[in-house]
Design a protein around this motif. Sequence first.
Motif, PDB file in Angstrom:
ATOM      1  N   ALA A 123     -53.964  49.765  73.264  1.00  0.00           N
ATOM      2  CA  ALA A 123     -53.766  50.172  72.000  1.00  0.00           C
ATOM      3  C   ALA A 123     -52.359  49.816  71.275  1.00  0.00           C
ATOM      4  O   ALA A 123     -52.278  49.710  69.964  1.00  0.00           O
ATOM      5  CB  ALA A 123     -53.738  51.767  72.117  1.00  0.00           C
ATOM      6  N   ALA A 124     -51.655  49.615  71.912  1.00  0.00           N
ATOM      7  CA  ALA A 124     -49.963  49.370  71.290  1.00  0.00           C
ATOM      8  C   ALA A 124     -50.466  47.856  70.887  1.00  0.00           C
ATOM      9  O   ALA A 124     -49.748  47.303  69.717  1.00  0.00           O
ATOM     10  CB  ALA A 124     -49.023  49.363  72.465  1.00  0.00           C
ATOM     11  N   LEU A 125     -51.146  46.947  71.673  1.00  0.00           N
ATOM     12  CA  LEU A 125     -51.124  45.603  71.426  1.00  0.00           C
ATOM     13  C   LEU A 125     -51.965  45.681  70.087  1.00  0.00           C
ATOM     14  O   LEU A 125     -51.961  44.815  69.251  1.00  0.00           O
ATOM     15  CB  LEU A 125     -51.757  44.668  72.229  1.00  0.00           C
ATOM     16  N   SER A 126     -52.962  46.413  69.852  1.00  0.00           N
ATOM     17  CA  SER A 126     -53.963  46.401  69.024  1.00  0.00           C
ATOM     18  C   SER A 126     -53.307  46.519  67.597  1.00  0.00           C
ATOM     19  O   SER A 126     -53.808  46.028  66.439  1.00  0.00           O
ATOM     20  CB  SER A 126     -54.774  47.359  69.103  1.00  0.00           C
ATOM     21  N   VAL A 127     -52.041  47.207  67.652  1.00  0.00           N
ATOM     22  CA  VAL A 127     -51.126  47.387  66.254  1.00  0.00           C
ATOM     23  C   VAL A 127     -50.909  45.822  65.834  1.00  0.00           C
ATOM     24  O   VAL A 127     -50.825  45.702  64.902  1.00  0.00           O
ATOM     25  CB  VAL A 127     -50.075  48.393  66.541  1.00  0.00           C
ATOM     26  N   TRP A 128     -50.405  45.457  66.857  1.00  0.00           N
ATOM     27  CA  TRP A 128     -49.806  43.974  66.454  1.00  0.00           C
ATOM     28  C   TRP A 128     -50.970  43.026  66.086  1.00  0.00           C
ATOM     29  O   TRP A 128     -50.827  42.350  65.258  1.00  0.00           O
ATOM     30  CB  TRP A 128     -49.248  42.984  67.892  1.00  0.00           C
ATOM     31  N   VAL A 129     -52.031  43.037  66.566  1.00  0.00           N
ATOM     32  CA  VAL A 129     -53.090  42.360  66.382  1.00  0.00           C
ATOM     33  C   VAL A 129     -53.717  42.590  64.947  1.00  0.00           C
ATOM     34  O   VAL A 129     -54.099  41.612  64.139  1.00  0.00           O
ATOM     35  CB  VAL A 129     -54.437  42.245  67.623  1.00  0.00           C
ATOM     36  N   ALA A 130     -53.694  43.888  64.533  1.00  0.00           N
ATOM     37  CA  ALA A 130     -54.278  44.245  63.370  1.00  0.00           C
ATOM     38  C   ALA A 130     -53.290  43.680  62.307  1.00  0.00           C
ATOM     39  O   ALA A 130     -53.879  43.613  60.933  1.00  0.00           O
ATOM     40  CB  ALA A 130     -54.335  45.740  63.478  1.00  0.00           C
TER      41      ALA A 130
END
Length: 374
Positions: free
Chosen positions: A12-19
């Motif tokens: 979930a935390a990494l998804s913020v970066w990818v988004a």
Amino acid sequence: MTHPASSADSAAALSVWVALESPTSHAAGVNGMMDLVAKDVAGLPIAVERVPGRDGLGDMVLLRAGLDNGQPAVALMSHLDTVHPVGTSARDLPVRIEGDRLYGPGVCDMKGGAWLALQAFKEVAMAGSAKRPLAFLFTPDEEIGSPTSRGLIEEVGRGAAAVLITEPARQGGKVVTARKGVGRFEVKLEGRPSHAGTRHADGRSAIREAAHQILAIEGMTDYARGITTSVALMGGGTAANVIPQHAWFSVDCRVTTHADGVMMENRILGLKAHDPDVAIRITGGMNRPPYEKSTAVAGLFETARGIAAGIGFDLQDAPMTGGGSDGNFTAALGVPTLDGLGIEGEGAHTLQEYALISSIAPRRALIKGLLETI
């Protein structure tokens, strides 16, 4: 190796970066990524230096932590620029989780590695468990050859005992201990225009000359020596009924040794026109020096292998890879450099790019161990 909840939290935390899309040319997006880094370490015993971008590119962020004991630092390096244009996540590669795969633009190359390395860096900084000073450099332009960041990469590298690069792992979780050197050249040709029907003999075709030069350059490929040359971009001409006055093309060159880099640069820059009435101008050179597996690099890899064994997996290194990275710059300085420490996954630079969520915890633990051991 991890609890499902922790894996889910990491994804979930990494998804913020990818988004947050950050192609190299989109300085606002890249700077948004630098903001996320700064926000993630706010209030921690980590010094943050932000270097303004130039030439239309994004900023750099340099983090420092650990002991101030005069020893050379352990330096991590990550780039936060990607290759996918803005809008990719809305159209062709939405950020999503499917089983153990986290999909999204740049998740493998290399936001996954940058994110997990930052978590390891924070953990070591807060625990004060490193033997040396720590540095972590985030750059905005690796995907285009690091034109604005190379100077700082080399400055940080020169002051380091070792450099750890968070490019994605190779198949099976392998790390990288050698990369080919990369050369980039631009060839521009100017001939003489004329009417293709009534004055054909008066013309001197820049495109015809380009064809001769392209065949000569492609013919320099020598697989036995690990040398490759390719022309993948070209253009020229004015209209279908005009002998073309102008033409251009770009050259990519890969070599395994410094000596071959010098040789190939001289060969390409020294090309002469086949037709003396066509002018040829060639610019460029070797952009990234070869990253060779020196004794010091091999020793650093063995240290990493030992740490990985303690975590519970058998770390291997990949054969020399053809792709370049910022590790080429630091390895060429003689600094022990270990690359491919990032997340596992597939499809980098494609619309099927994904990272393996299950690889986050062991790769994070590996980097933590290296920061504490070197």
